[in-house]
Scaffold this motif. Structure first.
Motif, PDB file in Angstrom:
ATOM      1  N   GLU A 192      75.496 -47.292  34.212  1.00  0.00           N
ATOM      2  CA  GLU A 192      74.242 -47.379  33.470  1.00  0.00           C
ATOM      3  C   GLU A 192      73.475 -46.068  33.535  1.00  0.00           C
ATOM      4  O   GLU A 192      72.947 -45.590  32.524  1.00  0.00           O
ATOM      5  N   ALA A 193      73.410 -45.473  34.718  1.00  0.00           N
ATOM      6  CA  ALA A 193      72.688 -44.210  34.881  1.00  0.00           C
ATOM      7  C   ALA A 193      73.392 -43.081  34.128  1.00  0.00           C
ATOM      8  O   ALA A 193      72.741 -42.264  33.461  1.00  0.00           O
ATOM      9  N   LEU A 194      74.714 -43.019  34.237  1.00  0.00           N
ATOM     10  CA  LEU A 194      75.456 -41.968  33.546  1.00  0.00           C
ATOM     11  C   LEU A 194      75.319 -42.102  32.037  1.00  0.00           C
ATOM     12  O   LEU A 194      75.196 -41.100  31.317  1.00  0.00           O
ATOM     13  N   ASN A 195      75.324 -43.320  31.551  1.00  0.00           N
ATOM     14  CA  ASN A 195      75.138 -43.541  30.120  1.00  0.00           C
ATOM     15  C   ASN A 195      73.749 -43.100  29.684  1.00  0.00           C
ATOM     16  O   ASN A 195      73.583 -42.448  28.631  1.00  0.00           O
ATOM     17  N   ALA A 196      72.732 -43.430  30.487  1.00  0.00           N
ATOM     18  CA  ALA A 196      71.366 -43.015  30.150  1.00  0.00           C
ATOM     19  C   ALA A 196      71.263 -41.501  30.107  1.00  0.00           C
ATOM     20  O   ALA A 196      70.672 -40.924  29.182  1.00  0.00           O
ATOM     21  N   ALA A 197      71.846 -40.828  31.104  1.00  0.00           N
ATOM     22  CA  ALA A 197      71.814 -39.365  31.135  1.00  0.00           C
ATOM     23  C   ALA A 197      72.481 -38.781  29.888  1.00  0.00           C
ATOM     24  O   ALA A 197      71.992 -37.806  29.310  1.00  0.00           O
ATOM     25  N   ALA A 198      73.581 -39.393  29.467  1.00  0.00           N
ATOM     26  CA  ALA A 198      74.293 -38.902  28.296  1.00  0.00           C
ATOM     27  C   ALA A 198      73.531 -39.176  27.008  1.00  0.00           C
ATOM     28  O   ALA A 198      73.488 -38.337  26.103  1.00  0.00           O
ATOM     29  N   ILE A 228      70.421 -39.255  26.463  1.00  0.00           N
ATOM     30  CA  ILE A 228      69.219 -38.439  26.268  1.00  0.00           C
ATOM     31  C   ILE A 228      69.538 -36.951  26.330  1.00  0.00           C
ATOM     32  O   ILE A 228      68.642 -36.125  26.498  1.00  0.00           O
ATOM     33  N   GLY A 229      70.812 -36.604  26.200  1.00  0.00           N
ATOM     34  CA  GLY A 229      71.170 -35.197  26.079  1.00  0.00           C
ATOM     35  C   GLY A 229      70.617 -34.632  24.774  1.00  0.00           C
ATOM     36  O   GLY A 229      70.473 -35.348  23.773  1.00  0.00           O
ATOM     37  N   ASP A 230      70.295 -33.352  24.769  1.00  0.00           N
ATOM     38  CA  ASP A 230      69.730 -32.735  23.570  1.00  0.00           C
ATOM     39  C   ASP A 230      70.632 -32.905  22.359  1.00  0.00           C
ATOM     40  O   ASP A 230      70.158 -33.182  21.250  1.00  0.00           O
ATOM     41  N   ASP A 231      71.942 -32.727  22.554  1.00  0.00           N
ATOM     42  CA  ASP A 231      72.856 -32.846  21.419  1.00  0.00           C
ATOM     43  C   ASP A 231      72.882 -34.266  20.865  1.00  0.00           C
ATOM     44  O   ASP A 231      72.867 -34.466  19.644  1.00  0.00           O
ATOM     45  N   ALA A 232      72.881 -35.250  21.759  1.00  0.00           N
ATOM     46  CA  ALA A 232      72.917 -36.648  21.311  1.00  0.00           C
ATOM     47  C   ALA A 232      71.643 -37.012  20.557  1.00  0.00           C
ATOM     48  O   ALA A 232      71.689 -37.684  19.514  1.00  0.00           O
ATOM     49  N   ILE A 233      70.504 -36.566  21.053  1.00  0.00           N
ATOM     50  CA  ILE A 233      69.230 -36.899  20.410  1.00  0.00           C
ATOM     51  C   ILE A 233      69.098 -36.185  19.072  1.00  0.00           C
ATOM     52  O   ILE A 233      68.666 -36.784  18.078  1.00  0.00           O
ATOM     53  N   GLN A 234      69.488 -34.908  19.027  1.00  0.00           N
ATOM     54  CA  GLN A 234      69.394 -34.188  17.755  1.00  0.00           C
ATOM     55  C   GLN A 234      70.341 -34.765  16.716  1.00  0.00           C
ATOM     56  O   GLN A 234      69.989 -34.898  15.541  1.00  0.00           O
ATOM     57  N   THR A 248      72.913 -30.761  27.446  1.00  0.00           N
ATOM     58  CA  THR A 248      73.743 -31.637  26.627  1.00  0.00           C
ATOM     59  C   THR A 248      74.018 -32.944  27.365  1.00  0.00           C
ATOM     60  O   THR A 248      73.779 -33.066  28.569  1.00  0.00           O
ATOM     61  N   SER A 249      74.565 -33.881  26.626  1.00  0.00           N
ATOM     62  CA  SER A 249      74.936 -35.169  27.237  1.00  0.00           C
ATOM     63  C   SER A 249      75.902 -34.960  28.385  1.00  0.00           C
ATOM     64  O   SER A 249      75.752 -35.544  29.467  1.00  0.00           O
ATOM     65  N   GLU A 250      76.911 -34.122  28.163  1.00  0.00           N
ATOM     66  CA  GLU A 250      77.912 -33.868  29.194  1.00  0.00           C
ATOM     67  C   GLU A 250      77.271 -33.222  30.416  1.00  0.00           C
ATOM     68  O   GLU A 250      77.577 -33.590  31.564  1.00  0.00           O
ATOM     69  N   GLN A 251      76.388 -32.258  30.198  1.00  0.00           N
ATOM     70  CA  GLN A 251      75.746 -31.569  31.316  1.00  0.00           C
ATOM     71  C   GLN A 251      74.857 -32.514  32.124  1.00  0.00           C
ATOM     72  O   GLN A 251      74.898 -32.516  33.362  1.00  0.00           O
TER      73      GLN A 251
END
Length: 293
Positions: A235-241, A243-249, A265-268
Motif C-alpha cells: 500500500e505504501a509503495l503504491n502510494a509513493a508511486a 504521487i510521483g511527478d511523472d504519474a501525476i503529470q 518520479t514514481s520509481e524514485q
C-alpha cells in the motif's frame, strides 16, 4: 496496520470546522505535500510553486481543479473522520517513538512536531492554505497540517487505498520535520535562492526523496515491532508511486515535463521509501550525495 487500542499522540491540535485563512506570519514558507516548509504529493505542489514564482494567487489556480478549495468550515466532523483522526494520532505517536529513539542514539533531543487537523482552510506560520494543497509541513511553527478529507482523495484520485498508504503520507511529512530539525531544510532554502528554476527543482527532488526515505526508516521500525499486516508495504509503495511527478503529470495533462519535476518520479519515490524500509538508517537516506536518484 495494527493501530487500534494503541497510544495516540498528545501533539494533535484539532481545528476542524473552524476554517481559517489568515495573514502570512514571519518566517517559514508554505510547503505543499513535500516542499520546504515542506509538504508533499505532487501536482498541487507544482501549482503552488508556479504561483509563487509568478506572483499569482495559488487558490485562483486551484479553483479549476476537481476537488478544489472548499469554503472554510464546510466539512463536517463525522464518525468516520473521528476514526481517521484517532488513526492519525496513533501513527504520529508511532513516529514519535521511532524518531525519539533514533535521536537519542545520536545523543540529541527530538522536538516532536504537532499535527494540526483542519477542514477547508487553515492558517499557519507559513501562510494560509486551502485543503486543496494537500498535507504539508511548516518549518516556521514545526507543525504538520492535514485535512482528513485528503485520504479519500488519496484513495479516489490517486488510486492509493489502504491505511498504510495514509500512514505513509503522515510519515513523509514527519520526514520533513526531521529534515528541519537536522538543519537540512534551512540549508535547502538558502541554496535554492541562487539557483535557476530547473536546478531548484532538481534540488527539491532530493529533499522530497529523502523525506520518502525517512518515512521508510519509520516503516522499518514499525515492521520490527510487528505492527504491520499483510499488504501494508504494498500500500505504501503504491502510494509513493502514484504521487510521483511523472504519474501525476501523465494523469493531469497527458504528458510529462521532466525539468519541472520537484518531487521525483514514481520509481524514485517508491525506491527511496524501500531503501529506508530495508536499511532502517539515516545514513542510507543521503539523497544529496547519491549519484543515482
Amino acid at each position: 496496520m495494527r493501530w487500534r487500542g494503541r497510544r495516540g499522540s498528545a501533539n494533535v491540535e484539532d481545528r476542524r470546522g473552524r476554517g481559517g485563512f489568515g495573514r502570512m506570519a514571519g518566517g517559514g514558507m508554505r510547503i505543499p505535500v513535500g516542499r520546504g516548509g515542506v509538504g508533499g504529493l505532487g501536482f498541487i505542489a507544482v501549482v503552488l510553486v508556479v504561483s509563487m514564482l509568478l506572483g499569482v494567487n495559488p487558490l485562483a489556480l486551484l479553483e479549476g481543479l476537481d476537488g478544489g478549495p472548499q469554503p472554510p468550515g464546510q466539512t463536517r466532523t463525522t464518525e468516520a473522520q473521528d476514526e481517521l483522526s484517532q488513526f492519525a494520532s496513533v501513527v504520529l505517536a508511532d513516529t514519535e517513538d521511532t524518531w525519539n529513539r533514533i535521536f537519542e542514539r545520536m545523543g540529541e533531543d527530538y522536538p516532536e512536531p504537532t499535527l494540526v487537523l483542519f477542514s477547508g482552510a487553515v492558517a499557519s506560520a507559513c501562510g494560509s492554505a486551502s485543503s486543496a494543497v494537500g498535507p504539508f509541513y511548516c518549518g516556521g511553527d514545526q507543525r504538520l497540517y492535514l485535512d482528513l478529507d485528503f485520504f479519500s482523495e488519496l484513495r479516489r484520485r490517486f488510486e492509493a487505498p489502504g491505511d498504510f498508504a495514509q500512514a505513509y503520507v503522515i510519515a513523509h511529512e514527519v520526514g520533513h520535520h526531521v529534515q528541519n530539525v537536522l538543519g537540512i531544510l534551512g540549508r535547502y532554502q538558502e541554496v535554492r535562492r541562487g539557483l535557476s528554476e530547473s536546478d531548484a527543482n532538481a534540488l527539491s527532488v532530493r529533499v522530497e526523496l529523502q523525506a520518502d526515505c525517512f518515512a521508510g526508516v519509520w516503516a522499518h521500525d514499525t515492521q520490527q515491532k510487528g505492527l504491520l499486516e499483510e499488504g501494508d508495504i504494498d500500500e505504501a509503495l503504491n502510494a509513493a508511486a502514484q504521487i510521483g511527478d511523472d504519474a501525476i503529470q501523465e494523469r493531469t495533462r497527458g504528458y510529462v515535463v521532466p525539468d519541472s519535476f520537484n518531487h521525483g518520479t514514481s520509481e524514485q519515490r517508491a525506491r527511496w521509501f524501500r531503501t529506508g524500509l530495508e536499511q532502517g538508517s539515516l545514513d542510507a537516506c543521503d539523497t544529496f550525495e547519491a549519484e543515482r536518484l
